[in-house]
Design a protein around this motif. Structure first.
Motif, PDB file in Angstrom:
ATOM      1  N   ALA A 138       0.791  -1.230   0.000  1.00  0.00           N
ATOM      2  CA  ALA A 138       0.000   0.000   0.000  1.00  0.00           C
ATOM      3  C   ALA A 138       0.823   1.280   0.000  1.00  0.00           C
ATOM      4  O   ALA A 138       0.268   2.361  -0.142  1.00  0.00           O
ATOM      5  CB  ALA A 138      -0.940   0.002   1.213  1.00  0.00           C
ATOM      6  N   GLY A 139       2.125   1.173   0.171  1.00  0.00           N
ATOM      7  CA  GLY A 139       2.936   2.385   0.119  1.00  0.00           C
ATOM      8  C   GLY A 139       3.165   2.964   1.488  1.00  0.00           C
ATOM      9  O   GLY A 139       3.521   2.259   2.428  1.00  0.00           O
ATOM     10  N   GLY A 140       2.973   4.285   1.619  1.00  0.00           N
ATOM     11  CA  GLY A 140       3.261   4.937   2.888  1.00  0.00           C
ATOM     12  C   GLY A 140       4.741   4.911   3.179  1.00  0.00           C
ATOM     13  O   GLY A 140       5.579   5.073   2.293  1.00  0.00           O
ATOM     14  N   ASP A 141       5.107   4.665   4.423  1.00  0.00           N
ATOM     15  CA  ASP A 141       6.508   4.655   4.846  1.00  0.00           C
ATOM     16  C   ASP A 141       6.980   3.260   5.241  1.00  0.00           C
ATOM     17  O   ASP A 141       7.991   3.111   5.920  1.00  0.00           O
ATOM     18  CB  ASP A 141       6.705   5.622   6.020  1.00  0.00           C
ATOM     19  CG  ASP A 141       6.654   7.072   5.577  1.00  0.00           C
ATOM     20  OD1 ASP A 141       7.382   7.420   4.644  1.00  0.00           O
ATOM     21  OD2 ASP A 141       5.866   7.836   6.149  1.00  0.00           O
ATOM     22  N   TYR A 142       6.258   2.224   4.816  1.00  0.00           N
ATOM     23  CA  TYR A 142       6.607   0.845   5.172  1.00  0.00           C
ATOM     24  C   TYR A 142       7.591   0.253   4.166  1.00  0.00           C
ATOM     25  O   TYR A 142       7.409   0.377   2.954  1.00  0.00           O
ATOM     26  CB  TYR A 142       5.359  -0.037   5.240  1.00  0.00           C
ATOM     27  CG  TYR A 142       5.685  -1.506   5.381  1.00  0.00           C
ATOM     28  CD1 TYR A 142       6.156  -2.008   6.597  1.00  0.00           C
ATOM     29  CD2 TYR A 142       5.548  -2.381   4.321  1.00  0.00           C
ATOM     30  CE1 TYR A 142       6.473  -3.346   6.743  1.00  0.00           C
ATOM     31  CE2 TYR A 142       5.863  -3.722   4.450  1.00  0.00           C
ATOM     32  CZ  TYR A 142       6.331  -4.203   5.665  1.00  0.00           C
ATOM     33  OH  TYR A 142       6.651  -5.528   5.801  1.00  0.00           O
ATOM     34  N   VAL A 143       8.626  -0.396   4.693  1.00  0.00           N
ATOM     35  CA  VAL A 143       9.584  -1.114   3.859  1.00  0.00           C
ATOM     36  C   VAL A 143       9.736  -2.533   4.402  1.00  0.00           C
ATOM     37  O   VAL A 143      10.037  -2.726   5.588  1.00  0.00           O
ATOM     38  CB  VAL A 143      10.971  -0.428   3.852  1.00  0.00           C
ATOM     39  CG1 VAL A 143      11.930  -1.182   2.925  1.00  0.00           C
ATOM     40  CG2 VAL A 143      10.859   1.029   3.422  1.00  0.00           C
ATOM     41  N   MET A 144       9.520  -3.532   3.554  1.00  0.00           N
ATOM     42  CA  MET A 144       9.846  -4.915   3.899  1.00  0.00           C
ATOM     43  C   MET A 144      11.363  -5.038   3.814  1.00  0.00           C
ATOM     44  O   MET A 144      11.943  -4.854   2.740  1.00  0.00           O
ATOM     45  CB  MET A 144       9.168  -5.889   2.931  1.00  0.00           C
ATOM     46  CG  MET A 144       9.460  -7.350   3.232  1.00  0.00           C
ATOM     47  SD  MET A 144       8.691  -8.501   2.043  1.00  0.00           S
ATOM     48  CE  MET A 144       9.770  -8.296   0.611  1.00  0.00           C
ATOM     49  N   THR A 145      11.998  -5.349   4.941  1.00  0.00           N
ATOM     50  CA  THR A 145      13.443  -5.213   5.045  1.00  0.00           C
ATOM     51  C   THR A 145      14.115  -6.567   5.274  1.00  0.00           C
ATOM     52  O   THR A 145      13.879  -7.227   6.296  1.00  0.00           O
ATOM     53  CB  THR A 145      13.808  -4.258   6.197  1.00  0.00           C
ATOM     54  OG1 THR A 145      13.080  -3.041   6.035  1.00  0.00           O
ATOM     55  CG2 THR A 145      15.288  -3.961   6.211  1.00  0.00           C
ATOM     56  N   ASN A 146      14.948  -6.957   4.302  1.00  0.00           N
ATOM     57  CA  ASN A 146      15.724  -8.191   4.396  1.00  0.00           C
ATOM     58  C   ASN A 146      17.078  -7.944   3.751  1.00  0.00           C
ATOM     59  O   ASN A 146      17.213  -8.027   2.528  1.00  0.00           O
ATOM     60  CB  ASN A 146      15.000  -9.339   3.681  1.00  0.00           C
ATOM     61  CG  ASN A 146      13.650  -9.657   4.282  1.00  0.00           C
ATOM     62  OD1 ASN A 146      13.554 -10.259   5.343  1.00  0.00           O
ATOM     63  ND2 ASN A 146      12.579  -9.228   3.611  1.00  0.00           N
ATOM     64  N   THR A 147      18.074  -7.609   4.551  1.00  0.00           N
ATOM     65  CA  THR A 147      19.390  -7.286   4.019  1.00  0.00           C
ATOM     66  C   THR A 147      20.127  -8.562   3.595  1.00  0.00           C
ATOM     67  O   THR A 147      19.810  -9.668   4.071  1.00  0.00           O
ATOM     68  CB  THR A 147      20.237  -6.555   5.063  1.00  0.00           C
ATOM     69  OG1 THR A 147      20.507  -7.452   6.160  1.00  0.00           O
ATOM     70  CG2 THR A 147      19.524  -5.316   5.586  1.00  0.00           C
ATOM     71  N   PRO A 148      21.127  -8.444   2.729  1.00  0.00           N
ATOM     72  CA  PRO A 148      21.896  -9.634   2.337  1.00  0.00           C
ATOM     73  C   PRO A 148      22.504 -10.389   3.516  1.00  0.00           C
ATOM     74  O   PRO A 148      22.450 -11.624   3.559  1.00  0.00           O
ATOM     75  CB  PRO A 148      22.977  -9.054   1.407  1.00  0.00           C
ATOM     76  CG  PRO A 148      22.327  -7.866   0.797  1.00  0.00           C
ATOM     77  CD  PRO A 148      21.489  -7.267   1.901  1.00  0.00           C
ATOM     78  N   ASP A 149      23.067  -9.674   4.485  1.00  0.00           N
ATOM     79  CA  ASP A 149      23.643 -10.357   5.642  1.00  0.00           C
ATOM     80  C   ASP A 149      22.579 -11.065   6.467  1.00  0.00           C
ATOM     81  O   ASP A 149      22.798 -12.168   6.979  1.00  0.00           O
ATOM     82  CB  ASP A 149      24.416  -9.367   6.521  1.00  0.00           C
ATOM     83  CG  ASP A 149      25.814  -9.078   5.991  1.00  0.00           C
ATOM     84  OD1 ASP A 149      26.224  -9.715   4.999  1.00  0.00           O
ATOM     85  OD2 ASP A 149      26.495  -8.202   6.563  1.00  0.00           O
ATOM     86  N   MET A 150      21.409 -10.429   6.618  1.00  0.00           N
ATOM     87  CA  MET A 150      20.316 -11.072   7.350  1.00  0.00           C
ATOM     88  C   MET A 150      19.872 -12.350   6.633  1.00  0.00           C
ATOM     89  O   MET A 150      19.658 -13.396   7.262  1.00  0.00           O
ATOM     90  CB  MET A 150      19.129 -10.111   7.480  1.00  0.00           C
ATOM     91  CG  MET A 150      17.903 -10.721   8.165  1.00  0.00           C
ATOM     92  SD  MET A 150      18.184 -11.138   9.901  1.00  0.00           S
ATOM     93  CE  MET A 150      18.064  -9.505  10.634  1.00  0.00           C
ATOM     94  N   LEU A 151      19.757 -12.283   5.318  1.00  0.00           N
ATOM     95  CA  LEU A 151      19.313 -13.448   4.557  1.00  0.00           C
ATOM     96  C   LEU A 151      20.329 -14.582   4.639  1.00  0.00           C
ATOM     97  O   LEU A 151      19.955 -15.755   4.763  1.00  0.00           O
ATOM     98  CB  LEU A 151      19.051 -13.055   3.111  1.00  0.00           C
ATOM     99  CG  LEU A 151      17.838 -12.140   2.911  1.00  0.00           C
ATOM    100  CD1 LEU A 151      17.768 -11.644   1.482  1.00  0.00           C
ATOM    101  CD2 LEU A 151      16.552 -12.863   3.289  1.00  0.00           C
ATOM    102  N   ARG A 152      21.607 -14.244   4.589  1.00  0.00           N
ATOM    103  CA  ARG A 152      22.628 -15.290   4.712  1.00  0.00           C
ATOM    104  C   ARG A 152      22.587 -15.928   6.100  1.00  0.00           C
ATOM    105  O   ARG A 152      22.693 -17.157   6.229  1.00  0.00           O
ATOM    106  CB  ARG A 152      24.014 -14.715   4.424  1.00  0.00           C
ATOM    107  CG  ARG A 152      24.243 -14.373   2.965  1.00  0.00           C
ATOM    108  CD  ARG A 152      25.661 -13.907   2.692  1.00  0.00           C
ATOM    109  NE  ARG A 152      25.884 -13.764   1.267  1.00  0.00           N
ATOM    110  CZ  ARG A 152      25.745 -12.621   0.588  1.00  0.00           C
ATOM    111  NH1 ARG A 152      25.404 -11.500   1.238  1.00  0.00           N
ATOM    112  NH2 ARG A 152      25.955 -12.586  -0.712  1.00  0.00           N
ATOM    113  N   ALA A 153      22.413 -15.102   7.124  1.00  0.00           N
ATOM    114  CA  ALA A 153      22.354 -15.637   8.481  1.00  0.00           C
ATOM    115  C   ALA A 153      21.132 -16.540   8.660  1.00  0.00           C
ATOM    116  O   ALA A 153      21.226 -17.615   9.280  1.00  0.00           O
ATOM    117  CB  ALA A 153      22.317 -14.492   9.493  1.00  0.00           C
ATOM    118  N   MET A 154      20.000 -16.121   8.126  1.00  0.00           N
ATOM    119  CA  MET A 154      18.793 -16.938   8.235  1.00  0.00           C
ATOM    120  C   MET A 154      18.925 -18.217   7.425  1.00  0.00           C
ATOM    121  O   MET A 154      18.537 -19.301   7.880  1.00  0.00           O
ATOM    122  CB  MET A 154      17.572 -16.132   7.788  1.00  0.00           C
ATOM    123  CG  MET A 154      17.217 -14.993   8.736  1.00  0.00           C
ATOM    124  SD  MET A 154      15.781 -14.022   8.201  1.00  0.00           S
ATOM    125  CE  MET A 154      14.440 -15.198   8.467  1.00  0.00           C
TER     126      MET A 154
END
Length: 298
Positions: A138-154
């Motif tokens: 929907a926009g606004g100020d929301y960002v789905m956040t998944n950084t490369p380091d976070m993804l590698r750790a997960m």
């Protein structure tokens, strides 16, 4: 075209839909029952979010996941369980003039271990891994956040737990991350990829974009594709024609047709009808386990 197709049912999601349809399950009992009904209708995989029973909003409370999983596993119905690990990457800025401090009411940022507590405790056969960040929906100020380091750790933790990650791809750059994770040995063969189409502001759901993105799927991988809203059911056919598998469910769409609210079972039944009319065979849970290299957990 894929002529042997499995169906995933995304049972409830975390979006603001619980107040829009009485069929959207909220409590663990309702979520488990709806998942079981979807499996009886032809789904092989149940993709599970949980919600706060009091508010109906999305939650990542491990106790709620545990209750859903226990109810499904004790039902005697065979199903491949797929738990979301997408919660905990929600970033909401404070506004266009003052992005900081963040909006505490909407922001929910957690570390890799915290985002995977329920997965490591309950050991589903599959869990999701959103393969990038994006301005979501929907926009606004929301960002789905998944950084490369976070993804590698997960990815490392998911692999160590023996769980298959479903790699969620919302746009072309996310496929680059998928290829990197595979090249780094963080994803066991065969990679399982979900093409998430039609979600603003990711990849649009027109046929040309779907075919182009499907063409970027790494060799040897297994993929599914879906779109949201009114395009969910047409995408049953489009996904199979593109060589993939299918996802339907109330997470992405609450209608069977214009003005007619659906249940999860109704959406799965319609998907089965579409696929069988295309002379595709719908796979069951054991066939999906063989296809994806999964071991039954109970």
């Amino acid at each position: 075209m894929n002529t042997e197709v499995f169906i995933t049912c995304a049972v409830t999601g975390a979006g603001d839909t619980a107040g829009k349809s009485e069929h959207v399950p909220v409590t663990p009992e309702q979520i488990a029952a709806s998942a079981i009904d979807a499996v009886k209708a032809g789904a092989a995989i149940a993709h599970i979010h949980v919600r706060d029973p009091g508010t109906g909003k999305g939650s990542r409370d491990p106790k709620l996941y545990a209750e859903v999983v226990d109810r499904v596993r004790s039902s005697g119905v065979d199903v491949v369980l797929n738990l979301t690990a997408g919660m905990g990457g929600d970033l909401v800025l404070g506004g266009t003039d003052k992005p900081l401090p963040l909006d505490d009411a909407g922001t929910d940022m957690a570390g890799a271990a915290e985002r995977l507590v329920h997965v490591e405790e309950l050991l589903p056969e599959i869990c999701t891994l959103d393969c990038g960040s994006m301005n979501f929906a929907a926009g606004g100020d929301y960002v789905m956040t998944n950084t490369p380091d976070m993804l590698r750790a997960m990815a490392k933790r998911i692999q160590a737990a023996g769980v298959k990650p479903e790699l969620e791809v919302f746009d072309f750059g996310h496929m680059v991350m998928v290829r990197d994770l595979i090249a780094e040995g963080l994803i066991d063969d065969p990679a399982m990829i979900q093409l998430c189409m039609g979600i603003p502001y990711g990849a649009p759901d027109d046929p040309a974009t779907l075919l182009t993105l499907a063409g970027q799927v790494p060799p040897g991988s297994v993929f599914s594709a879906f779109s949201i809203g009114r395009m969910q059911l047409p995408y049953v056919a489009m996904a199979a024609l593109a060589g993939g598998n299918v996802r339907v469910g109330l997470e992405d769409n609450i209608y069977l047709s214009r003005g007619v609210l659906a249940s999860n079972a109704m959406l799965v039944e319609r998907a089965v009808t579409i696929l069988e009319a295309m002379n595709a065979r719908v796979l069951g849970p054991e066939e999906v386990r063989a296809k994806l290299g999964l071991k039954k957990r109970w």
